[in-house]
Design a protein around this motif. Structure first.
Motif, PDB file in Angstrom:
ATOM      1  N   HIS A  29    -121.589   1.626  20.832  1.00  0.00           N
ATOM      2  CA  HIS A  29    -121.923   0.326  20.240  1.00  0.00           C
ATOM      3  C   HIS A  29    -123.344  -0.103  20.562  1.00  0.00           C
ATOM      4  O   HIS A  29    -123.847   0.169  21.648  1.00  0.00           O
ATOM      5  CB  HIS A  29    -120.979  -0.762  20.758  1.00  0.00           C
ATOM      6  N   ASN A  37    -124.902   0.193  13.223  1.00  0.00           N
ATOM      7  CA  ASN A  37    -123.610   0.845  13.427  1.00  0.00           C
ATOM      8  C   ASN A  37    -123.865   2.251  13.945  1.00  0.00           C
ATOM      9  O   ASN A  37    -124.799   2.920  13.502  1.00  0.00           O
ATOM     10  CB  ASN A  37    -122.815   0.904  12.128  1.00  0.00           C
ATOM     11  N   PRO A  41    -118.976   0.008  15.484  1.00  0.00           N
ATOM     12  CA  PRO A  41    -119.791  -0.994  14.790  1.00  0.00           C
ATOM     13  C   PRO A  41    -120.710  -1.737  15.757  1.00  0.00           C
ATOM     14  O   PRO A  41    -120.429  -1.818  16.959  1.00  0.00           O
ATOM     15  CB  PRO A  41    -118.751  -1.942  14.196  1.00  0.00           C
ATOM     16  N   GLU A  42    -121.809  -2.289  15.231  1.00  0.00           N
ATOM     17  CA  GLU A  42    -122.666  -3.145  16.053  1.00  0.00           C
ATOM     18  C   GLU A  42    -121.858  -4.389  16.433  1.00  0.00           C
ATOM     19  O   GLU A  42    -120.915  -4.759  15.734  1.00  0.00           O
ATOM     20  CB  GLU A  42    -123.971  -3.479  15.321  1.00  0.00           C
ATOM     21  N   TYR A  57    -119.625  -0.047   8.190  1.00  0.00           N
ATOM     22  CA  TYR A  57    -118.907   0.714   9.200  1.00  0.00           C
ATOM     23  C   TYR A  57    -117.548   1.129   8.646  1.00  0.00           C
ATOM     24  O   TYR A  57    -116.858   0.332   8.024  1.00  0.00           O
ATOM     25  CB  TYR A  57    -118.724  -0.071  10.509  1.00  0.00           C
ATOM     26  N   SER A  58    -117.161   2.372   8.901  1.00  0.00           N
ATOM     27  CA  SER A  58    -115.895   2.909   8.413  1.00  0.00           C
ATOM     28  C   SER A  58    -114.803   2.678   9.460  1.00  0.00           C
ATOM     29  O   SER A  58    -114.666   3.450  10.407  1.00  0.00           O
ATOM     30  CB  SER A  58    -116.040   4.402   8.120  1.00  0.00           C
ATOM     31  N   TYR A  59    -114.066   1.604   9.297  1.00  0.00           N
ATOM     32  CA  TYR A  59    -113.003   1.229  10.231  1.00  0.00           C
ATOM     33  C   TYR A  59    -111.705   1.957   9.933  1.00  0.00           C
ATOM     34  O   TYR A  59    -111.442   2.353   8.801  1.00  0.00           O
ATOM     35  CB  TYR A  59    -112.710  -0.272  10.111  1.00  0.00           C
TER      36      TYR A  59
END
Length: 119
Positions: A29, A37, A41-42, A57-59
């Motif tokens: 992070h 990101n 994620p940031e 961001y790919s969550y």
């Protein structure tokens, strides 16, 4: 006779110590004005933000669909054991167990607004 002086409420935790604790998080992070990101994620403006909502961001589905809005109490639970709080999260961090470390990292994170500037 004693004068009653207002007391200033001090947030729990020390941001300077929290910055040191955050070194455990920096592998994944970023935070601050230049944060991007990365593996995770940031974290700018974390508190008050809905999980799974940082653009680009790919969550995991678990994070996107958790319905959680980050506040201090929820973050405290999460950071102790991320996979227990949000089963199915991609976050592989085993968690922080020391309450002082948690207090300090929260104080550090709370300094940064959504734009990454210290408030």
């Amino acid at each position: 006779m004693f004068a009653v002086l207002p007391t200033v409420a001090r947030a729990a935790g020390d941001p300077a110590q929290g910055e040191k604790v955050f070194l455990k998080c920096r592998a994944c992070h970023q935070i601050g004005e230049t944060a991007k990101n990365a593996v995770g994620p940031e974290l700018n403006g974390l508190f008050g933000r809905k999980t799974g909502s940082v653009p680009g961001y790919s969550y995991s589905a678990a994070n996107k669909n958790s319905g959680i809005v980050w506040d201090e109490a929820i973050f405290r639970e999460y950071i102790q054991n991320p996979k227990a709080k949000i089963p199915g999260t991609k976050m592989s961090f085993p968690g922080l167990k020391d309450q002082t470390d948690i207090d300090n990292v929260i104080a550090y994170l709370k300094q940064f607004g959504p734009d990454g500037k210290k408030q």
